[in-house]
Motif scaffolding. Sequence first.
Motif, PDB file in Angstrom:
ATOM      1  N   LEU A 612      37.839  41.197  29.595  1.00 53.68           N
ATOM      2  CA  LEU A 612      38.651  40.665  30.408  1.00 53.68           C
ATOM      3  C   LEU A 612      38.381  42.918  31.275  1.00 53.68           C
ATOM      4  O   LEU A 612      38.669  43.886  30.880  1.00 53.68           O
ATOM      5  N   LEU A 613      38.129  42.828  32.669  1.00 53.42           N
ATOM      6  CA  LEU A 613      37.248  43.426  33.007  1.00 53.42           C
ATOM      7  C   LEU A 613      38.332  43.828  34.869  1.00 53.42           C
ATOM      8  O   LEU A 613      38.176  42.659  35.537  1.00 53.42           O
ATOM      9  N   ASP A 614      38.956  44.608  35.147  1.00 49.76           N
ATOM     10  CA  ASP A 614      39.220  44.587  36.377  1.00 49.76           C
ATOM     11  C   ASP A 614      37.912  44.523  37.361  1.00 49.76           C
ATOM     12  O   ASP A 614      36.923  45.222  37.132  1.00 49.76           O
ATOM     13  N   LEU A 615      37.834  44.214  38.664  1.00 45.85           N
ATOM     14  CA  LEU A 615      37.152  44.308  39.904  1.00 45.85           C
ATOM     15  C   LEU A 615      36.315  45.461  40.140  1.00 45.85           C
ATOM     16  O   LEU A 615      35.430  46.049  40.227  1.00 45.85           O
ATOM     17  N   VAL A 616      37.430  46.372  40.299  1.00 42.05           N
ATOM     18  CA  VAL A 616      37.225  48.200  40.990  1.00 42.05           C
ATOM     19  C   VAL A 616      37.312  49.022  39.778  1.00 42.05           C
ATOM     20  O   VAL A 616      38.607  48.917  39.600  1.00 42.05           O
ATOM     21  N   LEU A 617      36.687  49.664  39.217  1.00 44.44           N
ATOM     22  CA  LEU A 617      37.209  50.983  38.874  1.00 44.44           C
ATOM     23  C   LEU A 617      36.220  52.033  39.549  1.00 44.44           C
ATOM     24  O   LEU A 617      35.609  52.639  40.126  1.00 44.44           O
ATOM     25  N   GLY A 622      33.012  46.458  38.843  1.00 46.94           N
ATOM     26  CA  GLY A 622      33.946  45.306  37.699  1.00 46.94           C
ATOM     27  C   GLY A 622      31.966  44.584  37.424  1.00 46.94           C
ATOM     28  O   GLY A 622      32.187  44.404  36.685  1.00 46.94           O
ATOM     29  N   ILE A 623      31.866  44.040  38.295  1.00 45.03           N
ATOM     30  CA  ILE A 623      30.546  43.339  38.461  1.00 45.03           C
ATOM     31  C   ILE A 623      29.145  44.457  37.980  1.00 45.03           C
ATOM     32  O   ILE A 623      28.121  43.589  36.858  1.00 45.03           O
ATOM     33  N   ASP A 624      28.992  45.917  38.159  1.00 49.60           N
ATOM     34  CA  ASP A 624      28.004  46.499  37.849  1.00 49.60           C
ATOM     35  C   ASP A 624      28.139  46.619  36.108  1.00 49.60           C
ATOM     36  O   ASP A 624      26.841  47.076  35.687  1.00 49.60           O
ATOM     37  N   LEU A 625      28.947  47.198  35.790  1.00 46.22           N
ATOM     38  CA  LEU A 625      29.780  47.444  34.322  1.00 46.22           C
ATOM     39  C   LEU A 625      29.580  46.169  33.218  1.00 46.22           C
ATOM     40  O   LEU A 625      29.078  45.784  32.344  1.00 46.22           O
ATOM     41  N   MET A 626      29.692  45.023  34.215  1.00 49.74           N
ATOM     42  CA  MET A 626      29.507  43.413  33.669  1.00 49.74           C
ATOM     43  C   MET A 626      28.239  43.129  33.196  1.00 49.74           C
ATOM     44  O   MET A 626      27.435  42.963  31.625  1.00 49.74           O
ATOM     45  N   GLY A 627      26.977  43.523  34.224  1.00 50.11           N
ATOM     46  CA  GLY A 627      25.679  43.740  33.676  1.00 50.11           C
ATOM     47  C   GLY A 627      25.203  44.937  32.640  1.00 50.11           C
ATOM     48  O   GLY A 627      24.398  44.057  31.461  1.00 50.11           O
ATOM     49  N   GLN A 628      26.254  45.911  32.637  1.00 47.77           N
ATOM     50  CA  GLN A 628      25.784  46.756  31.734  1.00 47.77           C
ATOM     51  C   GLN A 628      26.317  46.245  30.239  1.00 47.77           C
ATOM     52  O   GLN A 628      25.604  46.046  28.872  1.00 47.77           O
ATOM     53  N   ASP A 634      26.032  39.578  25.067  1.00 48.94           N
ATOM     54  CA  ASP A 634      26.601  38.114  25.995  1.00 48.94           C
ATOM     55  C   ASP A 634      27.756  37.760  25.174  1.00 48.94           C
ATOM     56  O   ASP A 634      27.934  37.320  24.457  1.00 48.94           O
ATOM     57  N   VAL A 635      28.499  38.364  25.740  1.00 49.35           N
ATOM     58  CA  VAL A 635      29.888  38.192  25.297  1.00 49.35           C
ATOM     59  C   VAL A 635      30.754  37.601  27.204  1.00 49.35           C
ATOM     60  O   VAL A 635      30.681  37.770  28.295  1.00 49.35           O
ATOM     61  N   PRO A 636      31.484  36.074  26.738  1.00 50.00           N
ATOM     62  CA  PRO A 636      32.662  35.744  28.026  1.00 50.00           C
ATOM     63  C   PRO A 636      32.752  36.776  29.194  1.00 50.00           C
ATOM     64  O   PRO A 636      33.650  38.010  28.144  1.00 50.00           O
ATOM     65  N   VAL A 637      32.598  37.369  30.263  1.00 49.47           N
ATOM     66  CA  VAL A 637      33.581  37.746  30.983  1.00 49.47           C
ATOM     67  C   VAL A 637      34.666  37.463  32.084  1.00 49.47           C
ATOM     68  O   VAL A 637      34.196  36.454  32.869  1.00 49.47           O
ATOM     69  N   ILE A 638      35.951  37.700  31.943  1.00 54.34           N
ATOM     70  CA  ILE A 638      36.965  37.398  32.525  1.00 54.34           C
ATOM     71  C   ILE A 638      37.253  38.440  33.831  1.00 54.34           C
ATOM     72  O   ILE A 638      37.867  39.439  33.438  1.00 54.34           O
ATOM     73  N   PHE A 639      37.372  37.798  35.467  1.00 55.81           N
ATOM     74  CA  PHE A 639      37.280  39.427  35.593  1.00 55.81           C
ATOM     75  C   PHE A 639      38.709  39.018  36.821  1.00 55.81           C
ATOM     76  O   PHE A 639      39.672  38.063  36.633  1.00 55.81           O
ATOM     77  N   LEU A 640      40.352  40.257  35.985  1.00 55.82           N
ATOM     78  CA  LEU A 640      41.322  40.440  36.697  1.00 55.82           C
ATOM     79  C   LEU A 640      42.081  41.345  37.812  1.00 55.82           C
ATOM     80  O   LEU A 640      41.298  42.636  37.792  1.00 55.82           O
ATOM     81  N   SER A 641      41.368  41.212  38.956  1.00 57.70           N
ATOM     82  CA  SER A 641      41.913  42.194  40.455  1.00 57.70           C
ATOM     83  C   SER A 641      42.848  41.354  41.123  1.00 57.70           C
ATOM     84  O   SER A 641      42.971  40.446  41.254  1.00 57.70           O
ATOM     85  N   ALA A 642      42.880  41.906  42.399  1.00 59.08           N
ATOM     86  CA  ALA A 642      44.225  42.126  43.425  1.00 59.08           C
ATOM     87  C   ALA A 642      43.343  40.990  43.990  1.00 59.08           C
ATOM     88  O   ALA A 642      43.710  41.243  45.355  1.00 59.08           O
ATOM     89  N   TYR A 643      41.693  41.275  44.459  1.00 58.87           N
ATOM     90  CA  TYR A 643      40.791  40.924  45.215  1.00 58.87           C
ATOM     91  C   TYR A 643      40.717  39.085  44.770  1.00 58.87           C
ATOM     92  O   TYR A 643      39.883  38.706  44.355  1.00 58.87           O
ATOM     93  N   GLY A 644      41.398  38.460  45.780  1.00 56.75           N
ATOM     94  CA  GLY A 644      41.609  37.032  45.705  1.00 56.75           C
ATOM     95  C   GLY A 644      40.619  36.449  46.942  1.00 56.75           C
ATOM     96  O   GLY A 644      40.540  34.811  47.188  1.00 56.75           O
ATOM     97  N   ARG A 645      39.513  37.037  47.403  1.00 56.43           N
ATOM     98  CA  ARG A 645      38.581  36.247  48.715  1.00 56.43           C
ATOM     99  C   ARG A 645      37.499  35.840  48.178  1.00 56.43           C
ATOM    100  O   ARG A 645      37.501  35.746  47.026  1.00 56.43           O
ATOM    101  N   ASP A 646      37.725  34.546  49.152  1.00 58.09           N
ATOM    102  CA  ASP A 646      36.955  33.591  47.338  1.00 58.09           C
ATOM    103  C   ASP A 646      35.007  34.144  47.906  1.00 58.09           C
ATOM    104  O   ASP A 646      34.498  33.584  46.480  1.00 58.09           O
ATOM    105  N   GLU A 647      34.306  34.847  48.375  1.00 60.14           N
ATOM    106  CA  GLU A 647      33.432  35.422  47.852  1.00 60.14           C
ATOM    107  C   GLU A 647      33.209  35.991  47.783  1.00 60.14           C
ATOM    108  O   GLU A 647      32.366  35.885  46.713  1.00 60.14           O
ATOM    109  N   LEU A 648      34.176  37.192  46.591  1.00 60.80           N
ATOM    110  CA  LEU A 648      34.315  37.758  46.126  1.00 60.80           C
ATOM    111  C   LEU A 648      34.100  37.158  44.608  1.00 60.80           C
ATOM    112  O   LEU A 648      33.508  37.450  43.858  1.00 60.80           O
TER     113      LEU A 648
END
Length: 802
Positions: A612-617, A622-628, A634-648
């Motif tokens: 469970l990963l926050d988007l901004v750290l 979070g996206i860069d950290l997911m890659g690392q 290779d495990v599933p990653v679920i983002f938990l974020s206050a940013y609700g815009r569709d593009e993100l």
Amino acid sequence: MVSRDERDERIAALEERLSRLGQASLRISESLDFDTVLQEVVDGARALTGSSYAAMAVDRGIGGSGGQYVVSAANEDARELLTDMPQGPAIYEHFSGLAEPLRIADLGRYLAGLGASGLLPPLPVTALLVAPLRHQGAGVGTIYLAHDAEGREYSREDEETLALFASQAALAVANAQRHREEQQTRADLETLIDTSPVAVVVLDAASGLPKTYNREMLRIADRLGAPEQTLEDLLEQAIFRRADGREISLREFQMTELLSIGETVRAEEIVLGVSDGRSARVLLNATPIVTAEGAVESVVVTLQDMAAVEELEHLRAEFLAVVSHELRAPLATIRGSASTVLDSAAELDPVVQQFVQIIGDQADHLISMVADLLDVARLETGELPIHPEPAEAMTLIDRARRAFLGAGGASSVQIDLEPDLPLVMADRRRVVQVLVNLLANAGRNSPESSVIRVSAARTDVHVAFSVADQGRGIPEENLPHLFRKFAGAASEEQGGDTGLGLAICKGIVEAHGGRIWAESDGPGLGARFTFTLPATATPSIAPRSPAPEQASADEEPPQPSQATRILVVDDIPQDLRYVRDTLSDEGFEPLVTGEPAEALQLMADKRPALVLLDLVLPETDGIDLMGQLHKIRDVPVIFLSAYGRDELIAQAFELGAVDYVVKPFSQTELLARIKAALRRLELPEPPTAYAHQGIYINFVERWVTLRGEPVQLTPTEYRMLAELAAHGGALVSYEQLLEQAWPGKSGDNLHPMRTMMGKLRQKLGETADEPRYIFTEPRVGYRMPKGEPLDPAESAERPADA
């Protein structure tokens, strides 16, 4: 029987009397000057009746506090005697209050009968005729007429004539009195306005031109305008900047259009500026004057020059800055001492510990207040350091969100950013301070269960940041005053704030070249605070590179009977604690951290089944950290974020996320998302062994044979061979193999791995030129053929020395 001649004489006499009455009435109506009207009334009454003397006493309140007396006589001597006679006031008082005219044939006998012979005037007065002057039922005064020749009396016709004249005279006196009062009031008002230290100008709504203005208005105009420039020209060239940031130029808007709006303005600070940079800050009040039909006729505008106030404020700010600076050192000492004592809290009495905690908390509060006071002082003196540099809107908002939640903010924060926002020119620390102040203001005025929405969007050459709440709202009349110092200290909108927060926000935003304003639909309907910052030409969100090639998992999937490990990465302590408690209550084993480096270590050591990963750290996202993380497992990653815009959200899914949960979320929703991700986790059962053309690898007991003979391998050689065999038929990249064979090491130096691969090939009886088991994909990696069906007899027993 009356003869025709007598009738004609009577008619002629009546016509003459009416003519004289009309002329006298006309004369008293020709002027509105009060003293002139009084004299005309007395002279007219004497002439109409042929009297020797005439006088009029004007009632108190009409003629003044002591009344007023006017006389008329045939010669000047008689006038002086009537004016100066000591019996005058007593006589006038005696006959005042009459309801109807009174005729007296012999005044001396009349007064003697009343025992008031002392009131007899020092003039040869015989007959007396008195008539009251009444207007709209109220007494205006009394007319006195007298004959000086013995035997002359007043007739009924004289009484009727005087009564008719008195009614006209009462109206004329009342009109003259009203005119005198209006003139006096106007003169008093004009004197007051002209000598007032506040500028006053009355603007005509039809023409837009000043109808009248005072000396202070001319002084302000002279201060801003060029020599010989008229007030009309100055108003046309001036720019009016209102408290909410709106700028109005009369070059662009017709004065008549502005005045016809009919907006009432109360105590609003505005800045009057001209093209050469000169300006004046004034406190403005504007009130429209409306006709009976509802149209705006004119507008009364008052302007209070704030120059003297600003000078006093500047001196006060300097003093405040010195005091605030001097207070910081002792407060820091108090706070440090309290912290030192609390470090040994185990040795303290609980009551003492509580008191020391209170001391520390209050010291923190005072330090915060002193910081606010110091910021206000620096803003007012122009000494607040502002160092704008390009910054991302997302980074600024997220830092403010973390600071707000870290300081105990109870409301949830939802963030909505317009895509492809440009960078903004911002002093990061100061803009975060503005956002935190606005978030704190929204939190104080909103229910704890409500959501505070933070958004950013591009507007021309600026980026507009908005903080909207669902709280108590703001009355419309309070909106222009919110950003004044201490204006919110006693107001409901600030919820107990010191009244400096919004003033500091305004100063910081304006120092960046932006503006700030507030909007609200009214009490109970929430509020929205918006400020702008200059934008650069560079987009703030650059396209991200694809995630590195991911390694396949070789762990068995989580079993329901086991406590599945879930890694939670979030730098907000409250969010981290909330998710940890939710996972623990459901039977999962949470691994929590707010540091990206520690998250990588936990992934390598604890091997969680889900992240469970926050988007901004801090210092990354979070996206860069997911890659690392995917480089390790290779495990599933679920983002938990206050940013609700569709593009993100779309970007997160494209780069490998399995789900995206927008804060705030409930425990039920989070657990449902986690369980759904785990159900979709279809990892293959890890192989227990590998066989291909004579080579056999037992993954469980970690031994290898080649055509039935044991192969002695070093641990590194075995890890390399096992990694390739476990992915039989698939390509394994150099980087992946390096990380698995040498845990904790990675990089571009592949020479050690290639050396070790040569030794491994030699033990398997092959070379790179003639491979049999390990094949090279140039510049990419290695692969082994897909394993053959296992022979139960071959794998049943471990060979000796294997």
